[in-house]
Every structure is written in structure tokens, then in C-alpha cells.
Design a protein around this motif. Structure first.
Motif, short mmCIF file in Angstrom:
data_model
loop_
_atom_site.label_atom_id
_atom_site.label_comp_id
_atom_site.label_asym_id
_atom_site.label_seq_id
_atom_site.Cartn_x
_atom_site.Cartn_y
_atom_site.Cartn_z
N ALA A 114 0.82 -1.22 0.00
CA ALA A 114 0.00 0.00 0.00
C ALA A 114 0.85 1.27 0.00
CB ALA A 114 -0.94 0.00 1.20
N ASP A 115 2.15 1.15 0.29
CA ASP A 115 3.04 2.32 0.22
C ASP A 115 3.14 2.86 -1.19
OD1 ASP A 115 3.56 2.24 2.89
OD2 ASP A 115 5.54 1.32 2.70
N TYR A 155 -0.64 11.46 -1.46
CA TYR A 155 -1.05 10.07 -1.64
C TYR A 155 -0.80 9.17 -0.44
CZ TYR A 155 -1.86 11.40 -6.44
OH TYR A 155 -2.32 12.03 -7.58
N LYS A 156 -0.33 9.74 0.65
CA LYS A 156 -0.07 8.93 1.84
C LYS A 156 -1.38 8.27 2.30
CE LYS A 156 1.94 8.94 6.37
NZ LYS A 156 2.86 9.57 7.26
N ASN A 157 -1.37 6.96 2.40
CA ASN A 157 -2.52 6.16 2.83
C ASN A 157 -3.76 6.36 1.96
OD1 ASN A 157 -1.00 5.18 5.06
ND2 ASN A 157 -1.50 7.04 6.19
N LYS A 158 -3.58 6.64 0.67
CA LYS A 158 -4.72 6.89 -0.22
C LYS A 158 -5.05 5.72 -1.14
CE LYS A 158 -5.80 11.12 0.76
NZ LYS A 158 -6.56 12.20 0.32
N TYR A 159 -4.19 4.69 -1.16
CA TYR A 159 -4.42 3.61 -2.12
C TYR A 159 -5.79 2.99 -1.98
CZ TYR A 159 -4.29 -0.75 -4.61
OH TYR A 159 -4.62 -1.78 -5.44
N GLU A 173 -8.52 4.15 -0.67
CA GLU A 173 -9.56 5.13 -1.05
C GLU A 173 -9.67 5.22 -2.57
OE1 GLU A 173 -9.88 9.95 -0.97
OE2 GLU A 173 -9.11 8.98 0.84
#
Length: 127
Positions: free
Chosen positions: A23-24, A79-83, A85
Motif C-alpha cells: 500500500a506504500d 497520496y499517503k494512505n490513499k491507495y 480510497e
């Protein structure tokens, strides 16, 4: 057309490399940032050559580096922690849409790297 183009670009590259990056999505971050950087740099180079051709950029590489790092930092935060979403947003994308949009992403990546040659060709025609 894709409404949120760079978000979609990030999502598709992240999805493609998910097993490797998780997810990074480091590869997606680099891909989006590289495309954005190349577009901006090429627009700036075009303007420089068109209007300031006699000016020498002694430290142009520093400008390039600042733009690249700035865009990378911006996108890292964006985009941090947006995958997940973004995945939820496009998970139900129709097969035809997915194929066309994926092709657009691939062509955009290729185009952004080819811009320098297009720039040189246009500038030689103008001068």
C-alpha cells in the motif's frame, strides 16, 4: 476522459506493483512525480528557449532538482494512505474503460519522457 488523471495514474501503477510495493506504492509515487516533473521541466525549457535563448542556465540542474524534489514531497503527502480510497473509487470500473484508461496512462508516461525530443524538434523548426 479520466476526471482525476494523476490520482488514477497513481492508482493504476500502485495496483500493478501492489505485490512488490504494498500500500506504500513507492513505484506509483515515483511514476506520477516523474511524469509531472518532466512536463513542468519541458514547458519551462520551451519557454526559456523561446523567449530567453541567449540566457545561459549555469545551474539549471539545481532548478530541475528542486522541482523534482518539491513534486515528490507534495505527492508523498497527497497520496499517503490513499491507495485503498482510490481503489474503492475505481474498483468497479468497466473492462473497456479500464483498458482505454490504462492505455492513456502508459501513453502519458511515454509522452512525458519523449517531450524533450519533441521540444528540440519544435525549437529547431522555430529558430
Amino acid at each position: 476522459m479520466i476526471k482525476d488523471f494523476f490520482d488514477y495514474h497513481y492508482y493504476r501503477v500502485a495496483k500493478f506493483y501492489y505485490k512488490r510495493d504494498g500500500a506504500d506504492a513507492t513505484t506509483a509515487l515515483i511514476s506520477v512525480s516523474a511524469v509531472q516533473t518532466w512536463i513542468i521541466i519541458n514547458v519551462l525549457l520551451f519557454i526559456k528557449e523561446l523567449f530567453f535563448q541567449n540566457e545561459k542556465l549555469k545551474y539549471g540542474w539545481i532548478v530541475f532538482l528542486f522541482i523534482m524534489i518539491g513534486i515528490l514531497i507534495y505527492n508523498k503527502r497527497k497520496y499517503k494512505n490513499k491507495y485503498l480510497e482510490l481503489r474503492n473509487k475505481w474498483v468497479s470500473e468497466k473492462k473497456k474503460e479500464k483498458t482505454v484508461n490504462g492505455l492513456i496512462i502508459i501513453l502519458t508516461i511515454i509522452f512525458s519522457w519523449c517531450l524533450i525530443f519533441i521540444n528540440l524538434f519544435i525549437l529547431k523548426k522555430i529558430h
